[in-house]
Design an enzyme around this catalytic site. Structure first.
Site, PDB file in Angstrom:
ATOM      1  N   GLU A 211       0.807  -1.211   0.000  1.00  0.00           N
ATOM      2  CA  GLU A 211       0.000   0.000   0.000  1.00  0.00           C
ATOM      3  C   GLU A 211       0.849   1.274   0.000  1.00  0.00           C
ATOM      4  OE1 GLU A 211      -3.970  -1.808   2.074  1.00  0.00           O
ATOM      5  OE2 GLU A 211      -2.645  -0.690   3.372  1.00  0.00           O
TER       6      GLU A 211
ATOM      7  N   CYS B 247       3.510   8.420   1.182  1.00  0.00           N
ATOM      8  CA  CYS B 247       4.067   7.450   2.126  1.00  0.00           C
ATOM      9  C   CYS B 247       4.181   6.120   1.376  1.00  0.00           C
ATOM     10  CB  CYS B 247       3.087   7.367   3.299  1.00  0.00           C
ATOM     11  SG  CYS B 247       3.530   6.134   4.505  1.00  0.00           S
TER      12      CYS B 247
ATOM     13  N   CYS C 205       6.944  -7.364   6.781  1.00  0.00           N
ATOM     14  CA  CYS C 205       8.157  -6.919   7.472  1.00  0.00           C
ATOM     15  C   CYS C 205       8.563  -8.006   8.455  1.00  0.00           C
ATOM     16  CB  CYS C 205       7.911  -5.609   8.218  1.00  0.00           C
ATOM     17  SG  CYS C 205       9.412  -4.981   9.018  1.00  0.00           S
TER      18      CYS C 205
ATOM     19  N   CYS D 262       7.660  -5.649  15.127  1.00  0.00           N
ATOM     20  CA  CYS D 262       7.326  -4.735  16.228  1.00  0.00           C
ATOM     21  C   CYS D 262       5.918  -5.096  16.695  1.00  0.00           C
ATOM     22  CB  CYS D 262       7.404  -3.281  15.771  1.00  0.00           C
ATOM     23  SG  CYS D 262       9.043  -2.863  15.165  1.00  0.00           S
TER      24      CYS D 262
ATOM     25  N   CYS E 264       2.477  -3.303  15.365  1.00  0.00           N
ATOM     26  CA  CYS E 264       2.398  -2.934  13.952  1.00  0.00           C
ATOM     27  C   CYS E 264       1.704  -4.018  13.122  1.00  0.00           C
ATOM     28  CB  CYS E 264       3.819  -2.693  13.433  1.00  0.00           C
ATOM     29  SG  CYS E 264       3.909  -2.438  11.660  1.00  0.00           S
TER      30      CYS E 264
ATOM     31  N   HIS F  77      10.180   4.773  20.257  1.00  0.00           N
ATOM     32  CA  HIS F  77       9.013   4.179  20.922  1.00  0.00           C
ATOM     33  C   HIS F  77       9.203   3.763  22.380  1.00  0.00           C
ATOM     34  CE1 HIS F  77       7.306   4.341  17.003  1.00  0.00           C
ATOM     35  NE2 HIS F  77       7.835   3.246  16.540  1.00  0.00           N
TER      36      HIS F  77
ATOM     37  N   ASN G 100      -2.462   3.477  16.368  1.00  0.00           N
ATOM     38  CA  ASN G 100      -3.589   3.147  15.497  1.00  0.00           C
ATOM     39  C   ASN G 100      -3.910   1.667  15.634  1.00  0.00           C
ATOM     40  OD1 ASN G 100      -3.987   5.723  14.114  1.00  0.00           O
ATOM     41  ND2 ASN G 100      -1.907   5.363  13.411  1.00  0.00           N
TER      42      ASN G 100
ATOM     43  N   CYS H 284      -0.509   4.952   9.937  1.00  0.00           N
ATOM     44  CA  CYS H 284       0.792   4.412  10.301  1.00  0.00           C
ATOM     45  C   CYS H 284       0.588   3.073  10.986  1.00  0.00           C
ATOM     46  CB  CYS H 284       1.463   5.307  11.332  1.00  0.00           C
ATOM     47  SG  CYS H 284       2.280   6.698  10.643  1.00  0.00           S
TER      48      CYS H 284
HETATM   49  N1  SAH Z   1       9.724   0.149   9.258  1.00  0.00           N
HETATM   50  C1  SAH Z   1       9.894   1.519   9.390  1.00  0.00           C
HETATM   51  C2  SAH Z   1       8.940   2.356   8.573  1.00  0.00           C
HETATM   52  C3  SAH Z   1       7.524   1.894   8.472  1.00  0.00           C
HETATM   53  S1  SAH Z   1       6.515   2.071   9.876  1.00  0.00           S
HETATM   54  C4  SAH Z   1       9.850   1.938  10.844  1.00  0.00           C
HETATM   55  O1  SAH Z   1       9.474   1.125  11.670  1.00  0.00           O
HETATM   56  O2  SAH Z   1      10.215   3.053  11.130  1.00  0.00           O
HETATM   57  C5  SAH Z   1       6.246   3.837   9.993  1.00  0.00           C
HETATM   58  C6  SAH Z   1       5.980   4.322  11.418  1.00  0.00           C
HETATM   59  O3  SAH Z   1       4.693   3.828  11.879  1.00  0.00           O
HETATM   60  C7  SAH Z   1       6.995   3.822  12.417  1.00  0.00           C
HETATM   61  O4  SAH Z   1       7.357   4.817  13.316  1.00  0.00           O
HETATM   62  C8  SAH Z   1       6.227   2.736  13.130  1.00  0.00           C
HETATM   63  O5  SAH Z   1       6.763   2.413  14.372  1.00  0.00           O
HETATM   64  C9  SAH Z   1       4.854   3.364  13.198  1.00  0.00           C
HETATM   65  N2  SAH Z   1       3.792   2.414  13.535  1.00  0.00           N
HETATM   66  C10 SAH Z   1       3.767   1.092  13.317  1.00  0.00           C
HETATM   67  N3  SAH Z   1       2.603   0.552  13.772  1.00  0.00           N
HETATM   68  C11 SAH Z   1       1.876   1.580  14.257  1.00  0.00           C
HETATM   69  C12 SAH Z   1       0.562   1.680  14.820  1.00  0.00           C
HETATM   70  N4  SAH Z   1      -0.221   0.617  14.930  1.00  0.00           N
HETATM   71  N5  SAH Z   1       0.138   2.888  15.213  1.00  0.00           N
HETATM   72  C13 SAH Z   1       0.912   3.996  15.053  1.00  0.00           C
HETATM   73  N6  SAH Z   1       2.139   3.963  14.499  1.00  0.00           N
HETATM   74  C14 SAH Z   1       2.625   2.772  14.107  1.00  0.00           C
HETATM   75 FE1  SF4 Z   2       8.468  -3.387  10.405  1.00  0.00          FE
HETATM   76 FE2  SF4 Z   2       6.237  -2.329  11.396  1.00  0.00          FE
HETATM   77 FE3  SF4 Z   2       8.442  -2.540  12.912  1.00  0.00          FE
HETATM   78 FE4  SF4 Z   2       8.386  -0.752  10.895  1.00  0.00          FE
HETATM   79  S1  SF4 Z   2       7.072  -0.755  12.727  1.00  0.00           S
HETATM   80  S2  SF4 Z   2      10.052  -2.189  11.430  1.00  0.00           S
HETATM   81  S3  SF4 Z   2       7.127  -1.887   9.411  1.00  0.00           S
HETATM   82  S4  SF4 Z   2       7.253  -4.247  12.068  1.00  0.00           S
END
Ligand code: SAH
Ligand code: SF4
Length: 383
Positions: free
Chosen positions: A96, A109, A116, A120, A123, A225, A300, A343
């Site tokens: 996306e 974006c 991935c 995390c 996410c 974070h 989110n 995000c």
């Molecule tokens: N992998 C990279 C970029 C993609 S994620 C990274 O982790 O930085 C982009 C941003 O969205 C990151 O800061 C990530 O931690 C945040 N993110 C991931 N899941 C989220 C969620 N459920 N709510 C808000 N932000 C989130």
């Molecule tokens: Fe991967 Fe999501 Fe962690 Fe970014 S926040 S590194 S997309 S698992």
């Protein structure tokens, strides 16, 4: 046996790789610049239209090369102007891309991987696991498609003025392809964007942060974070490999190489997990006096997660405390609440190869799973 000659996709090739391709065909390297202008500035897919190339080169290109963009499966328009595209990445999978328009800029974006691997715990992309890296054509193709579809801005600039690698995937885990795309984004023969308008967001692959500073020092956002290794180990597992002090050291070196430009630290606000005043104090101590700004992201929710978003008051107190301690701190605004494009909510379609159970949410409060509440946060500007 018949051999089928495969054509080289010129979309996404770095200038160096395109030059090599041409030199191998006894052409002058500067032809690469002309071809890049045709592909990116004039949005041309047809070698016959590239009239400043010789006829013989054009016919050779038709035999050896192609310009293939990723296929769009769907487009969703939000009421507030945000747009989400779903690009096919083969085998029934998709990634996306989200466009966020604002009065002074248009931010795209983009995704760098199908899924991935970094897992995390908050996410949706991570929860799906990892399938593969996107090619540089699939990554720059997202930008090209958006520019092609969107009307130009009132000052006649292309609609996309800023690009952030904050879609699906960890860009620094797909290093080579991402660097080719970064070079194309900033090259005068291609989109010619300012390095300040291109942001790589990473969860902290330290060796590649160090390398990026030398290869293509665009703006950097780091998904911190948490303010302690104990907590970060649990919610951003790459921390076990590259703990906070090593990560921050790499960040300060990166900033140094970019004339001390600020690094953005993303901090997702998870209720009862990382959002207390003590956490804010600890975070302020880590970053104080450094070229750092903090961007708080209200969590989110997505289907199956046990985490919850911190309350508006908690986020405001957290931000106030950071400011009192001398930091620049902002909170990402909520936009696009009628399309699932926030995000961490970008899920595309991924059948993962690294299977893991959804829900090893070690420290999340034990509450019932929350469904997405429809309040997507895809605005990357802040208040
Ligand atoms: N992998 C990279 C970029 C993609 S994620 C990274 O982790 O930085 C982009 C941003 O969205 C990151 O800061 C990530 O931690 C945040 N993110 C991931 N899941 C989220 C969620 N459920 N709510 C808000 N932000 C989130
Ligand atoms: Fe991967 Fe999501 Fe962690 Fe970014 S926040 S590194 S997309 S698992």
């Amino acid at each position: 046996m018949t051999t089928i000659a495969t054509k080289t996709n010129l979309l996404g090739l770095s200038q160096g790789d395109l030059e090599q391709f041409l030199v191998a065909r006894s052409e002058k390297p500067f032809r690469a610049q002309q071809i890049m202008q045709w592909i990116y500035q004039r949005d041309c897919d047809d070698f016959d239209e590239m009239t400043d190339l010789s006829k013989s080169l054009r016919s050779q290109l038709k035999g050896d090369a192609e310009i293939i963009s990723p296929m769009v499966q769907a487009r969703h328009n939000s009421k507030d102007g945000c747009i989400k595209w779903l690009f096919s990445s083969g085998s029934g999978q998709a990634v996306e891309t989200v466009f966020i328009p604002e009065s002074d800029r248009g931010t795209l974006c983009i995704s760098s991987q199908v899924g991935c691997a970094l897992d995390c715990s908050f996410c949706a992309t991570g929860a799906q696991g990892f399938n593969r890296n996107l090619s540089s054509a699939e990554i720059i193709g997202q930008v090209r498609h958006a520019i092609r579809e969107l009307p130009r801005r009132s000052n006649d600039e292309p609609a996309v003025t800023n690009v952030v690698f904050m879609g699906m995937g960890e860009p620094l885990a797909n290093y080579r392809n991402v660097v080719s795309v970064l070079e194309l984004l900033v090259s005068d023969w291609s989109y010619g964007m300012s390095r300040r308008r291109v942001t790589v967001s990473t969860s902290g692959i330290v060796p590649h942060i160090n390398k990026l500073a030398d290869d293509c020092n665009v703006a950097l956002a780091v998904s911190l974070h948490a303010s302690s290794d104990d907590l970060r180990d649990q919610i951003v597992p790459i921390n076990k490999l590259h703990p906070i002090n090593t990560l921050l050291e790499a960040c300060w070196q990166y900033a140094e190489k970019r004339s001390k430009r600020f690094i953005t630290f993303e901090y997702v606000m998870l209720r009862g997990v990382n959002d207390s005043i003590a956490h804010a104090n600890q975070l302020a101590s880590l970053l104080k006096g450094k070229p750092a700004k903090v961007n708080l992201i209200p969590f989110n929710p997505f289907f199956g997660t046990e985490f919850k978003r911190s309350s508006v008051e908690t986020i405001r107190h957290f931000q106030d405390r950071l400011r009192e301690r001398g930091l620049i701190a902002t909170t990402r605004k909520t936009r696009g609440d009628d399309i699932d494009a926030a995000c961490g909510q970008l899920a595309g379609k991924v059948s993962d190869r690294i299977k893991k159970p959804l829900g090893k949410k070690i420290i999340a409060p034990k509450t019932s799973p929350e469904k997405p509440n429809g309040h997507s946060d895809i605005r990357l500007s802040s208040v």
